[in-house]
Design an enzyme around this catalytic site. Sequence first.
Site, PDB file in Angstrom:
ATOM      1  N   GLN A 213       2.873  11.023  -1.934  1.00  0.00           N
ATOM      2  CA  GLN A 213       3.444  11.924  -0.022  1.00  0.00           C
ATOM      3  C   GLN A 213       4.691  11.703  -0.061  1.00  0.00           C
ATOM      4  OE1 GLN A 213      -0.472   9.913   1.686  1.00  0.00           O
ATOM      5  NE2 GLN A 213      -1.844  10.255   0.442  1.00  0.00           N
TER       6      GLN A 213
ATOM      7  N   ARG B 177      -4.718  15.397   6.469  1.00  0.00           N
ATOM      8  CA  ARG B 177      -4.821  15.097   5.528  1.00  0.00           C
ATOM      9  C   ARG B 177      -5.795  16.192   4.299  1.00  0.00           C
ATOM     10  NH1 ARG B 177     -10.874  12.051   3.879  1.00  0.00           N
ATOM     11  NH2 ARG B 177     -12.127  14.315   4.626  1.00  0.00           N
TER      12      ARG B 177
ATOM     13  N   HIS C  43      -4.885  -0.971   7.018  1.00  0.00           N
ATOM     14  CA  HIS C  43      -5.390  -0.590   8.391  1.00  0.00           C
ATOM     15  C   HIS C  43      -6.119  -1.715   8.771  1.00  0.00           C
ATOM     16  CE1 HIS C  43      -3.900   2.732   6.404  1.00  0.00           C
ATOM     17  NE2 HIS C  43      -4.379   3.147   5.987  1.00  0.00           N
TER      18      HIS C  43
ATOM     19  N   TYR D 253      -4.521   7.052  -6.804  1.00  0.00           N
ATOM     20  CA  TYR D 253      -6.570   7.919  -6.508  1.00  0.00           C
ATOM     21  C   TYR D 253      -5.496   9.511  -7.404  1.00  0.00           C
ATOM     22  CZ  TYR D 253      -4.977  10.336  -2.276  1.00  0.00           C
ATOM     23  OH  TYR D 253      -4.264  10.746  -1.212  1.00  0.00           O
TER      24      TYR D 253
ATOM     25  N   HIS E  88       0.784  -0.981  -0.339  1.00  0.00           N
ATOM     26  CA  HIS E  88       0.038  -0.003   0.239  1.00  0.00           C
ATOM     27  C   HIS E  88       0.931   0.956  -0.239  1.00  0.00           C
ATOM     28  CE1 HIS E  88      -3.508   2.234   0.224  1.00  0.00           C
ATOM     29  NE2 HIS E  88      -3.172   2.781   1.535  1.00  0.00           N
TER      30      HIS E  88
ATOM     31  N   HIS F 294       1.165   5.535  -1.327  1.00  0.00           N
ATOM     32  CA  HIS F 294       0.611   6.416  -1.747  1.00  0.00           C
ATOM     33  C   HIS F 294       1.776   7.124  -3.348  1.00  0.00           C
ATOM     34  CE1 HIS F 294      -3.240   5.502  -0.680  1.00  0.00           C
ATOM     35  NE2 HIS F 294      -3.163   5.626   0.174  1.00  0.00           N
TER      36      HIS F 294
ATOM     37  N   HIS G  24     -12.152   3.740  -2.996  1.00  0.00           N
ATOM     38  CA  HIS G  24     -11.180   4.316  -2.142  1.00  0.00           C
ATOM     39  C   HIS G  24     -11.444   3.899  -0.510  1.00  0.00           C
ATOM     40  CE1 HIS G  24      -9.678   7.189   0.858  1.00  0.00           C
ATOM     41  NE2 HIS G  24      -8.564   7.146  -0.177  1.00  0.00           N
TER      42      HIS G  24
ATOM     43  N   ASP H 259       2.081   3.390   3.122  1.00  0.00           N
ATOM     44  CA  ASP H 259       1.280   4.314   2.748  1.00  0.00           C
ATOM     45  C   ASP H 259       2.140   5.623   2.182  1.00  0.00           C
ATOM     46  OD1 ASP H 259      -1.229   5.277   3.300  1.00  0.00           O
ATOM     47  OD2 ASP H 259      -1.381   4.504   5.023  1.00  0.00           O
TER      48      ASP H 259
ATOM     49  N   GLU I 206      -9.850   3.330   9.860  1.00  0.00           N
ATOM     50  CA  GLU I 206      -8.249   3.763  10.117  1.00  0.00           C
ATOM     51  C   GLU I 206      -8.390   4.034  11.629  1.00  0.00           C
ATOM     52  OE1 GLU I 206      -6.415   5.835   6.853  1.00  0.00           O
ATOM     53  OE2 GLU I 206      -5.168   6.205   8.111  1.00  0.00           O
TER      54      GLU I 206
HETATM   55  C1  NGQ Z   1      -5.022   8.046   1.486  1.00  0.00           C
HETATM   56  N1  NGQ Z   1      -4.256   8.555   3.756  1.00  0.00           N
HETATM   57  O1  NGQ Z   1      -5.745   8.088   0.868  1.00  0.00           O
HETATM   58  O2  NGQ Z   1      -4.237   9.023   1.413  1.00  0.00           O
HETATM   59  C2  NGQ Z   1      -5.504   8.149   2.906  1.00  0.00           C
HETATM   60  C3  NGQ Z   1      -6.372   9.873   3.633  1.00  0.00           C
HETATM   61  C4  NGQ Z   1      -8.570   9.423   2.975  1.00  0.00           C
HETATM   62  C5  NGQ Z   1      -4.631   7.272   4.427  1.00  0.00           C
HETATM   63  N2  NGQ Z   1      -5.932   7.283   5.396  1.00  0.00           N
HETATM   64  C6  NGQ Z   1      -6.854  10.178   2.930  1.00  0.00           C
HETATM   65  N3  NGQ Z   1      -3.541   7.389   6.303  1.00  0.00           N
HETATM   66  O3  NGQ Z   1      -8.529   8.649   3.667  1.00  0.00           O
HETATM   67  O4  NGQ Z   1     -10.134   9.855   2.674  1.00  0.00           O
HETATM   68 ZN    ZN Z   2      -4.192   4.766   1.946  1.00  0.00          ZN
END
Ligand code: NGQ
Ligand code: ZN
Length: 452
Positions: free
Chosen positions: A60, A81, A268, A120, A55, A57, A206, A319, A234
């Site tokens: 980031q 976020r 998670h 995404y 996992h 992204h 998502h 992540d 999470e």
């Molecule tokens: C993400 N990250 O998709 O990057 C998410 C944040 C969300 C984590 N959850 C966005 N760690 O979950 O809404």
């Molecule tokens: Zn994530």
Amino acid sequence: MTRLHFAFALLPSGWANDVRVEFTDGIIASVTAGVASTDADERHQLAVPGLASLHSHAFQRGMAGLAELRGDTTDTFWTWRETMYRFALTMTPDDVTAVATLLYVEMLERGFTRVGEFHYLHHDRDGSPYANPAEMAVRIAEASDASGIGLTLLPSFYAHGTFGGAAPHAGQRRFICSVDQFTTLMAASRDAIRKLPGANIGIAPHSLRAVAPDELAAIIPLAGADPIHIHAAEQVREVGDCLAWSGQRPVEWLLEHAPVDQRWCLIHATHMTEQEVTALAGSGAVAGLCPITEASLGDGIFSAREFLAAGGRFGVGTDSNVLVGVADELRQLEYGQRLKHRERVIEQRTAGGRAGTPREHVALAGGAQALAQAKSGLVPGARADIVSLDTTHPSLAGRSGDAVLDGWLFAAGSDAIDCVWAGGDKLVAGGRHRLRDSARERFNASVRRLVA
Ligand code: NGQ
Ligand code: ZN
């Protein structure tokens, strides 16, 4: 045919001496223990299998360390976020190539030979699709190709701001698709990885926050037999919001309303009741644990002891990529459990076993399942994903067998990694990826501009 010889190697059956590994076209052809090396072998000290970061992204990585400043309100996952969204809004496709390439170079240097990219950041900065709707997936594929890491691309479906089909907010505009747009995006994403050796694809609704039940039902058939990844449970607030919306908790809701099976990976799954733990373990799905990010974001601690006792499968992911490393993730996972239970050496599988080995084995199998790799580890038919360790590292000196692994995971960390092969390509030697310098230069140029 490439022939490697290791004085020691970690095989599915345990540690073996004098192991020859032969591979061709990136796939292991044979593994033979107890054979002396010859001049036709490339000789190394000690081999462990490469792991998947199931996992990630990638974008980031560009903001690692930039979200550690407390604001006026309580600093939480939700304020992080907002910072992350602002950063996401700045990036061009070239920035994504630069950031993902360095990230994947770092993953390889630190023991990950495959990445599950939960992707995404689809659209242009104003939210309109690029001419090729999978432009950003093309950039991820480029980064995988340049670095040599194996890619499982997981295009993400994202449609809403929170539970109950709420409209997305402006900061989410680069992520948003209708079901029809997502269907087109999936087709274009398949094209983006078609020529990439060893690459495969899955889908990633998502989260239950971002995907409504009818949309979830509409996109699942796009997966066929491929992986399906989703964020779940999470944050405590997310569990409360899910209860308010549906009367059920996220994992409970998914297990009841979605066809959760071996294809699935719940990212998670931090907050579960005992019943959810047992049911998730029994479903055959993988729990995608991201221990460093979960600590960084103040998520909570996974019920590892109970989940493993129930026969659950897990893999690890990097992540948010704030800190990248196989040893770092597995160590954080163990330390989280120690802090929670106020004990040491959790999850013994065998009496007298050590801390490192069972985790490595479980994470290897879970990561492979979550990214649809039929075989993993040092076995014929698996991709030649191999990490060699430097046995002259002070934290490995004088050790053998599992104690080497403990020395690596708990003390030396990525510093003990010598060479890394992914899909049979030797990409890292002496701890350095061949692209390290150029990837850093390009990354730094992008990020200097983005944070200016
Ligand atoms: C993400 N990250 O998709 O990057 C998410 C944040 C969300 C984590 N959850 C966005 N760690 O979950 O809404
Ligand atoms: Zn994530």
